[in-house]
Scaffold this motif. Structure first.
Motif, short mmCIF file in Angstrom:
data_model
loop_
_atom_site.label_atom_id
_atom_site.label_comp_id
_atom_site.label_asym_id
_atom_site.label_seq_id
_atom_site.Cartn_x
_atom_site.Cartn_y
_atom_site.Cartn_z
N ALA A 87 0.81 -1.23 0.00
CA ALA A 87 0.00 0.00 0.00
C ALA A 87 0.84 1.27 0.00
CB ALA A 87 -0.93 -0.01 1.21
N HIS A 88 2.15 1.16 0.23
CA HIS A 88 3.04 2.32 0.28
C HIS A 88 3.76 2.57 -1.05
CE1 HIS A 88 2.86 1.04 4.65
NE2 HIS A 88 2.21 2.19 4.58
N GLN A 89 3.33 1.89 -2.10
CA GLN A 89 3.95 2.04 -3.41
C GLN A 89 3.51 3.31 -4.12
OE1 GLN A 89 4.37 -1.95 -5.70
NE2 GLN A 89 2.44 -2.07 -4.55
N GLY A 90 4.41 3.80 -4.97
CA GLY A 90 4.07 4.80 -5.98
C GLY A 90 3.92 4.02 -7.27
N TYR A 91 5.04 3.84 -7.95
CA TYR A 91 5.05 2.94 -9.10
C TYR A 91 5.16 1.51 -8.59
CZ TYR A 91 5.83 7.03 -12.00
OH TYR A 91 5.70 8.23 -12.63
N GLU A 92 4.81 0.56 -9.43
CA GLU A 92 4.84 -0.84 -9.03
C GLU A 92 6.22 -1.24 -8.53
OE1 GLU A 92 4.17 -5.32 -10.85
OE2 GLU A 92 3.58 -3.59 -12.04
N GLY A 93 6.26 -1.78 -7.30
CA GLY A 93 7.51 -2.27 -6.72
C GLY A 93 8.42 -1.21 -6.14
N ILE A 94 7.96 0.05 -6.10
CA ILE A 94 8.78 1.15 -5.58
C ILE A 94 7.99 1.91 -4.52
CG2 ILE A 94 9.99 3.30 -6.13
CD1 ILE A 94 10.39 2.19 -8.97
N VAL A 95 8.57 2.06 -3.35
CA VAL A 95 7.93 2.82 -2.27
C VAL A 95 7.80 4.29 -2.71
CG1 VAL A 95 8.09 3.56 0.14
CG2 VAL A 95 8.82 1.25 -0.52
N HIS A 96 6.64 4.86 -2.48
CA HIS A 96 6.35 6.24 -2.87
C HIS A 96 7.32 7.21 -2.20
CE1 HIS A 96 4.19 10.00 -3.44
NE2 HIS A 96 3.41 9.37 -4.32
N GLY A 97 7.80 8.17 -2.94
CA GLY A 97 8.73 9.17 -2.41
C GLY A 97 8.14 9.98 -1.27
N GLY A 98 6.84 10.14 -1.26
CA GLY A 98 6.19 10.87 -0.17
C GLY A 98 6.30 10.14 1.16
N ILE A 99 6.24 8.82 1.10
CA ILE A 99 6.41 8.01 2.32
C ILE A 99 7.84 8.16 2.82
CG2 ILE A 99 6.45 5.65 3.25
CD1 ILE A 99 3.60 6.64 2.74
N ILE A 100 8.80 8.06 1.91
CA ILE A 100 10.21 8.23 2.28
C ILE A 100 10.43 9.62 2.86
CG2 ILE A 100 12.59 8.26 1.43
CD1 ILE A 100 11.33 5.44 1.44
N SER A 101 9.87 10.64 2.23
CA SER A 101 10.02 12.02 2.71
C SER A 101 9.39 12.19 4.09
CB SER A 101 9.38 13.00 1.73
OG SER A 101 10.06 12.98 0.50
N ALA A 102 8.24 11.56 4.32
CA ALA A 102 7.59 11.66 5.63
C ALA A 102 8.48 11.04 6.72
CB ALA A 102 6.23 10.97 5.60
N LEU A 103 9.12 9.92 6.41
CA LEU A 103 10.04 9.29 7.37
C LEU A 103 11.19 10.23 7.71
CD1 LEU A 103 10.19 5.73 5.78
CD2 LEU A 103 9.12 6.31 7.97
#
Length: 131
Positions: free
Chosen positions: A43-59
């Motif tokens: 559920a944290h993906q942006g593109y298939e198989g890649i964690v969304h940059g917004g999730i990484i930025s939030a961390l």
């Protein structure tokens, strides 16, 4: 501005936020540093198989802001620069770390990093304003 208080509903670290990431951070007061682990789900993906940059930025943002708050320096992020280095995939455990580089009368300079093993996923610098 309203005083900052922790109602445990923070999207990144709130233990009462059922929709949140629920990252449990550890604080090292002497080193003015923070660390936590997070394993993203599909559920944290942006593109298939890649964690969304917004999730990484939030961390990254949370590592700096939570550290300041935990050290008795309530502050909000005024500016953050993120450099994405490598993609992260769902199911891979990530290490989130941060530290405060400089604290003056009104401004806190921080830095944070997300890593997967020896691979840097992203790093950030931030300016936080004390409230």
């Amino acid at each position: 501005m309203k005083d900052l208080s922790d109602n445990q509903l923070c999207y990144v670290c709130g233990s009462k936020n059922e929709a949140g990431l629920r990252v449990a951070f550890e604080i090292d007061r002497d080193a003015k540093s923070i660390s936590g682990r997070f394993t993203p789900a599909a559920a944290h993906q942006g593109y298939e198989g890649i964690v969304h940059g917004g999730i990484i930025s939030a961390l990254l943002d949370e590592a700096m802001a939570k550290l300041a708050f935990s050290l008795g320096l309530p502050a909000v992020t005024a500016e953050m620069t993120v450099k994405f280095r490598s993609p992260a995939a769902p199911g891979e455990e990530l290490l989130v770390t941060g530290r405060l580089r400089n604290i003056d009368r009104r401004l806190i300079l921080g830095e944070a990093k997300v890593e997967k093993g020896l691979t840097v996923i992203a790093e950030a610098t931030g300016k936080l304003v004390k409230v």
